[in-house]
Design an enzyme around this catalytic site. Structure first.
Site, mmCIF file in Angstrom:
data_model
loop_
_atom_site.group_PDB
_atom_site.id
_atom_site.type_symbol
_atom_site.label_atom_id
_atom_site.label_comp_id
_atom_site.label_asym_id
_atom_site.label_seq_id
_atom_site.Cartn_x
_atom_site.Cartn_y
_atom_site.Cartn_z
ATOM 1 C CG ASP A 191 4.474 12.050 5.353
ATOM 2 O OD1 ASP A 191 4.321 11.465 6.616
ATOM 3 O OD2 ASP A 191 5.029 13.009 4.621
ATOM 4 C CD GLU A 225 -2.570 -1.204 2.607
ATOM 5 O OE1 GLU A 225 -1.982 -0.261 3.515
ATOM 6 O OE2 GLU A 225 -2.539 -2.077 2.751
ATOM 7 C CB CYS A 239 13.643 47.034 2.119
ATOM 8 S SG CYS A 239 12.278 46.609 1.131
ATOM 9 C CE LYS A 266 5.194 4.676 6.604
ATOM 10 N NZ LYS A 266 5.038 6.493 7.437
ATOM 11 C CE LYS A 318 9.154 6.217 6.477
ATOM 12 N NZ LYS A 318 9.851 7.478 7.549
ATOM 13 C CB CYS A 363 11.272 45.671 5.369
ATOM 14 S SG CYS A 363 10.599 47.331 4.212
ATOM 15 C CB CYS A 421 7.030 47.834 2.947
ATOM 16 S SG CYS A 421 8.520 46.272 1.220
ATOM 17 C CB CYS A 461 10.341 49.599 0.104
ATOM 18 S SG CYS A 461 10.254 49.620 2.008
ATOM 19 C CE1 TYR A 501 -3.770 2.162 8.425
ATOM 20 C CE2 TYR A 501 -3.240 3.613 6.956
ATOM 21 C CZ TYR A 501 -3.557 3.623 8.751
ATOM 22 O OH TYR A 501 -2.265 3.800 9.256
HETATM 23 S S1 IVH Z 1 -0.719 0.285 9.125
HETATM 24 C C1 IVH Z 1 -0.456 -2.231 12.452
HETATM 25 N N1 IVH Z 1 -1.278 1.661 6.101
HETATM 26 O O1 IVH Z 1 1.921 5.285 8.950
HETATM 27 C C2 IVH Z 1 -0.012 -1.300 11.595
HETATM 28 N N2 IVH Z 1 -0.213 2.599 8.385
HETATM 29 O O2 IVH Z 1 4.735 4.661 10.117
HETATM 30 C C3 IVH Z 1 0.067 0.419 11.007
HETATM 31 N N3 IVH Z 1 0.502 5.097 7.384
HETATM 32 O O3 IVH Z 1 1.060 4.722 12.173
HETATM 33 C C4 IVH Z 1 -0.680 1.068 10.274
HETATM 34 N N4 IVH Z 1 -0.112 5.061 5.224
HETATM 35 O O4 IVH Z 1 0.148 6.818 10.336
HETATM 36 C C5 IVH Z 1 0.326 1.347 7.963
HETATM 37 N N5 IVH Z 1 -1.175 2.087 4.052
HETATM 38 C C6 IVH Z 1 -0.695 2.216 5.450
HETATM 39 C C7 IVH Z 1 -0.037 3.317 6.263
HETATM 40 C C8 IVH Z 1 -0.132 3.596 7.397
HETATM 41 C C9 IVH Z 1 0.380 5.792 6.157
HETATM 42 C C10 IVH Z 1 1.131 5.855 8.663
HETATM 43 C C11 IVH Z 1 0.116 5.076 10.116
HETATM 44 C C12 IVH Z 1 1.707 4.458 11.221
HETATM 45 C C13 IVH Z 1 3.022 4.761 10.756
HETATM 46 C C14 IVH Z 1 3.457 4.167 10.708
#
Ligand code: IVH
Length: 667
Positions: A120, A116, A407, A118, A313, A425, A430, A410, A225
């Protein structure tokens, strides 16, 4: 024609069904089947019926997404199942290790994984009972989180009602799109509020707001999720659970994929390293999860994270380029920021030709010179950063950067407050600051000139009809009338508003001038002590810091403001226009609390509540029952209620009964 209660009930049910369907089409599937206009019509009809028959309002009604009142603070609750975090992998090798560990531990040659994106954002838990959303909780420390139901309900892609009737917990990631993030920051910049560094911080900050009406405006979204139904696992695999979530009407990220073995997982990670650039939200990696729930159970969790999942990551994207020049920019608040002009270079799919250098000290600390070759990174954050200088490439022709004295916009002499890193400034007019200065000057808490919105101010600036804030009082109605979306009537109204503002209380003018660090509260204190703008302009630092709440920094800022000749010219123009410079109210006796708002909480020893209220009012102040950003003082007695907490959260001045006595008796 009005409906009987029975008929109304039927119609309401029907409307709720329809609206829910269209919310799903619009917010979850991104595939609306009716126009916004038709949708609003349905919502309006439902609202009207519910107004007529309030007893028929249910918590899962689409009209209940935005509650009426701000909450006083957040309650915390324990998560039934702790909200764990994820272990991280920074290379494909670590993913292979993860796969091998699992295979060894459960003695199987082959594992299926779901991958999936991730997202942010911030994780959230949603609780449904009898098919109705009853609670939304933040992750908090994983054990306990804040109850944010009122905010969560404003997210239109979260269903308020689902078909599953057993107690169900759904987890997901709340986020803000890049578009929404930029819009919010633009608005904050205009209001002179600090900017959010990235969409994640903005989403987290939004979730902490106390007023759901504000949250609704921000445009949060969610991908879910995870689903847990009472005491049983809904399906035997994670991928089927995702499907179930979709069927229940939740928004599941469409990129989620079932992979046969770790090689496919790695292929997915590689693909998305590139494809993530086309998304309108930030993704900082790929979450890899064992598909079989029975294997997840067998592997279990450590105290911090599950052994059956890992987050890969993405590496930050970097490039090497050359600094052609370092210029300075004047922000809307007057902050001077050095900016590196770069030899254009491609990073993360876009061409980067500038990088902010924050301030002079940072340039010194990183030893950055004009002509240097540098590393640039672009990670989740939107603004590219210089991470290092390649000193081996220096030729000796590099030049040091020198902060300008004046500045660039101005010509006013720049100043740097003591202990601060940023040059500023001081000129309120300005050109770089002017739009922000004007919008602040006319805003509700300052001069309160209704009808001077952003669009109009922008036109006035473009046409050079406003060159400083005082020009507002010299506008030619015949010219204003000819502007876009203006007419005779609206111009007349505007002129009346402008005229009216001339007799505003003094503190509004002081606040409206936009002196750095002088907020509404400080402006009130200044008006009360100095009684006229002229006295304030003449005040020495010693006199300024005689006011308890005013320290060195605020005093310096005031002195610098009134030293700047350009500001003095604007003030003279305001005087000539007839703007009130005197604290008129102060001349009369018995109004030392004029303009101040009080809230009382807890028991007082010396008065009843209504006595206290009378005293405040007799001195020209106001008492309200709930704490808001307009409150000046919260007087705390014994056993204070939640208003005390709220005041702390909002940073409002809190005083005890003795201090209150001093305030009303003392000078
Ligand atoms: S699963 C036990 N799925 O990433 C399972 N987390 O670094 C825990 N996050 O706290 C979460 N997308 O806030 C899961 N598709 C995804 C995610 C996800 C973002 C975040 C979530 C978690 C953090 C961990």
């Amino acid at each position: 024609m009005s409906l009987s209660k029975e008929e109304a009930k039927k119609r309401i049910e029907k409307l709720k069904e329809e609206i829910r369907f269209h919310e799903y089409k619009y917010y979850v599937e991104n595939n609306p089947v009716i126009s916004d206009f038709e949708f609003d019509k349905l919502l309006k009809e439902l609202e009207n019926l519910e107004k007529e028959f309030p007893e028929l309002i249910t918590p899962d009604s689409p009209t209940q997404r935005v509650g009426g009142q701000p909450v006083e603070g957040f309650e915390t609750v324990k998560h039934k199942i702790p909200m764990l975090s994820l272990q991280n992998a920074y290379s494909f090798e670590e993913l292979f290790d993860f796969d091998n560990r699992i295979k060894k531990s459960i003695n199987k040659p082959f594992i299926d994984y779901v991958t999936e994106l991730k997202i942010d954002g911030l994780s959230i838990s949603l609780i449904y009972e009898n098919g109705v959303l009853i609670q939304g909780v933040t992750r908090g420390d994983g054990e306990r989180g804040d109850v944010v139901t009122h905010n969560v309900k404003t997210i239109r892609s979260i269903p308020l009602k689902i078909k599953e009737k057993r107690r169900t917990e759904v987890r997901g990631e709340v986020f803000l799109s890049k578009d929404a993030f930029e819009r919010i920051n633009r608005e904050r910049e205009l209001k002179g509020e600090p900017l959010f560094a990235n969409p994640r911080n903005a989403a987290a900050g939004t979730m902490r707001l106390l007023d759901p009406r504000e949250v609704a405006k921000r445009g949060l979204d969610i991908f879910v999720y995870y689903i847990y139904i009472e005491d049983k696992e809904p399906k035997s695999t994670h991928f089927e659970n995702l499907k179930l979530l979709k069927e229940l009407g939740f928004k599941v990220n469409p990129a989620s994929k079932l992979n046969k073995g770790i090689e496919e997982v790695i292929k997915f990670c590689k693909e998305w390293e590139d494809k993530k650039r086309n998304l309108d939200y930030d993704v900082d990696g790929i979450v890899v999860k064992v598909n079989e729930i029975s294997i997840q159970k067998e592997l279990g969790s450590t105290s911090k994270f599950p052994r059956w999942a890992i987050a890969y990551k993405f590496p930050p994207e970097q490039a090497v380029t050359k600094i052609k020049d370092i210029i300075v920019q004047v922000g809307r608040t007057g902050a001077i920021t050095p900016v590196a002009i770069l030899e254009p270079v491609e990073i993360a799919g876009s061409t980067v030709s500038r990088a902010t250098l924050h301030n002079e000290d940072e340039i010194k600390r990183k030893d950055i010179k004009i002509g240097d070759w540098v590393w640039i990174i672009k990670s989740g954050d939107v603004i590219p950063k210089i991470t290092g200088v390649i000193k081996e490439k220096r030729t000796g022709n590099e030049k040091d950067f020198r902060m300008p004295e004046y500045c660039p916009s101005c010509g006013a002499k720049l100043y740097k407050p003591e202990d601060e890193a940023i040059w500023r400034c001081p000129n309120v007019s300005c050109p770089a600051k002017l739009k922000g200065s004007i919008l602040h000057f006319v805003s509700r808490d300052a001069m309160n000139i209704e009808g001077m919105g952003e669009a109009l101010v922008q036109q006035l600036l473009n046409k050079k009809m406003l060159n400083d804030i005082a020009d507002i009082y010299y506008l030619d109605p015949l010219k204003v009338e000819k502007l876009e979306r203006m007419g005779k009537k609206s111009t007349e109204n505007l002129m009346r508003e402008i005229e009216k503002s001339k007799s505003n209380e003094l503190y509004r003018l002081i606040y409206g001038l936009g002196i750095r660090l002088v907020g509404e509260y400080t402006a009130k204190l200044l008006a009360r002590k100095f009684k006229s703008l002229d006295n304030l302009m003449k005040a020495s630092k010693e006199e300024l810091i005689e006011i308890n709440e005013i320290g060195d920094k605020v005093a310096d800022s005031i002195i610098i403001f009134f030293k700047e000749e350009r500001n003095l010219n604007v003030i003279e123009k305001l005087r000539k226009a007839g703007v009130n410079f005197k604290d008129r109210e102060e001349v009369k006796s018995g109004n030392k609390l004029n303009g101040f708002q009080f809230v009382f909480t807890g028991e007082l020893n010396n008065f009843t509540r209504s006595e206290a209220k009378k005293i405040v009012e007799s001195l020209g102040g106001k008492v309200t029952s709930s704490v808001s950003s307009k409150t000046d003082f919260v007087v705390v007695g014994e056993n204070p209620g939640s208003k005390f907490e709220k005041a702390k959260k909002l940073g409002i001045k809190i005083i005890n009964e003795n201090e209150f006595l001093k305030l009303i008796e003392g000078d």
